[in-house]
Design a protein around this motif. Structure first.
Motif, PDB file in Angstrom:
ATOM      1  N   ASP A 140       1.239  -1.364   0.255  1.00  7.11           N
ATOM      2  CA  ASP A 140      -0.093  -0.223   0.038  1.00  7.11           C
ATOM      3  C   ASP A 140       0.775   1.588  -0.186  1.00  7.11           C
ATOM      4  OD1 ASP A 140      -2.336  -1.370   0.079  1.00  7.11           O
ATOM      5  OD2 ASP A 140      -2.632  -0.988   1.928  1.00  7.11           O
ATOM      6  N   SER A 141       0.306   2.848  -0.855  1.00  7.39           N
ATOM      7  CA  SER A 141       1.124   3.180  -0.719  1.00  7.39           C
ATOM      8  C   SER A 141       0.817   4.539  -0.137  1.00  7.39           C
ATOM      9  CB  SER A 141       1.344   4.082  -2.081  1.00  7.39           C
ATOM     10  OG  SER A 141      -0.364   4.412  -2.663  1.00  7.39           O
ATOM     11  N   GLU A 145      -6.109   2.480   2.032  1.00 13.33           N
ATOM     12  CA  GLU A 145      -5.936   1.913  -0.067  1.00 13.33           C
ATOM     13  C   GLU A 145      -6.560   1.559  -0.306  1.00 13.33           C
ATOM     14  OE1 GLU A 145      -2.994   1.673  -3.176  1.00 13.33           O
ATOM     15  OE2 GLU A 145      -1.376   1.151  -1.689  1.00 13.33           O
ATOM     16  N   SER A 146      -6.544   0.410   0.666  1.00 12.35           N
ATOM     17  CA  SER A 146      -7.586  -0.886  -0.091  1.00 12.35           C
ATOM     18  C   SER A 146      -8.991  -0.701  -0.263  1.00 12.35           C
ATOM     19  CB  SER A 146      -7.113  -2.255   1.045  1.00 12.35           C
ATOM     20  OG  SER A 146      -7.402  -2.007   1.998  1.00 12.35           O
ATOM     21  N   GLU A 149      -9.386   1.137  -3.055  1.00  5.30           N
ATOM     22  CA  GLU A 149      -9.780   0.440  -4.382  1.00  5.30           C
ATOM     23  C   GLU A 149     -10.074  -0.661  -4.474  1.00  5.30           C
ATOM     24  OE1 GLU A 149      -7.342   0.383  -6.527  1.00  5.30           O
ATOM     25  OE2 GLU A 149      -6.090   2.157  -5.834  1.00  5.30           O
TER      26      GLU A 149
END
Length: 190
Positions: A140-141, A145-146, A149
């Motif tokens: 993850d950045s 984020e997940s 997404e």
């Protein structure tokens, strides 16, 4: 609606905890984390949490916490990671219940987001109004984020390309977040 869970062994608040059996330290770690989450959810500012308050809640000496968390900051990071996981689980559940239609998925995400904020305001505040340097999940950045997404994937089905889906997901997330924040009890936003 999520309510504060009672300690697992139904002991009264501030009661001493029995000594853990050898090899049962994982249970104490979870009790410490659960108590910290419950306390953080009650506070206006999660940074007001103290190790002593957590120790009192669990029924152990404050020094016992150091066997599992080397500082208040590391405990708070674990709290925030657990809350992100809880938030993510609710987003995934909304996705699964919505079915394959992108519109239904987006509406489900929005409702899950708003419901999480309304039913768990302390958790929501901790996730979005505090700046703890969390370790990112592998790959993850950014934190969350997940969850983001999931929204991008749903919007990709009705967008011209991935960049367009990311842009739409960003606008949607910002709009949902803004609506939730504007509709807090401190605001009179209609």
């Amino acid at each position: 609606m999520v309510t504060r869970a009672a300690p697992s062994d139904q002991r009264s608040r501030n009661a001493r905890r029995s000594v853990a059996a050898r090899g049962d330290g994982g249970r104490l770690r979870e009790e410490i984390l659960d108590a910290a989450i419950a306390l953080v959810e009650e506070l206006d500012d999660p940074w007001r949490l103290s190790l002593r308050a957590v120790a009192r809640e669990v029924g152990v000496a404050a020094t016992s916490i150091y066997l599992h968390f080397d500082s208040l900051e590391s405990l708070l990071q674990a709290v925030k990671s657990r809350l992100w996981s809880r938030f993510g689980d609710e987003m995934v559940e909304a996705d699964e219940q919505a079915g394959p239609n992108p519109f239904d998925r987006i509406v489900g995400f929005g409702r899950a987001y708003v419901r999480f904020a309304a039913e768990q305001p302390g958790a929501f505040r901790t996730l979005f109004a505090t700046t703890w340097n969390l370790e990112l999940p592998h790959g993850d950045s950014f934190v969350g984020e997940s969850q983001f997404e999931l929204i991008v994937d749903a919007l990709a089905e009705v967008s011209s390309d991935r960049e367009d889906a990311v842009r739409r997901a960003t606008q949607l997330w910002c709009g949902l977040h803004g609506m939730v924040v504007l509709r807090t009890p401190l605001s009179r936003f209609p």
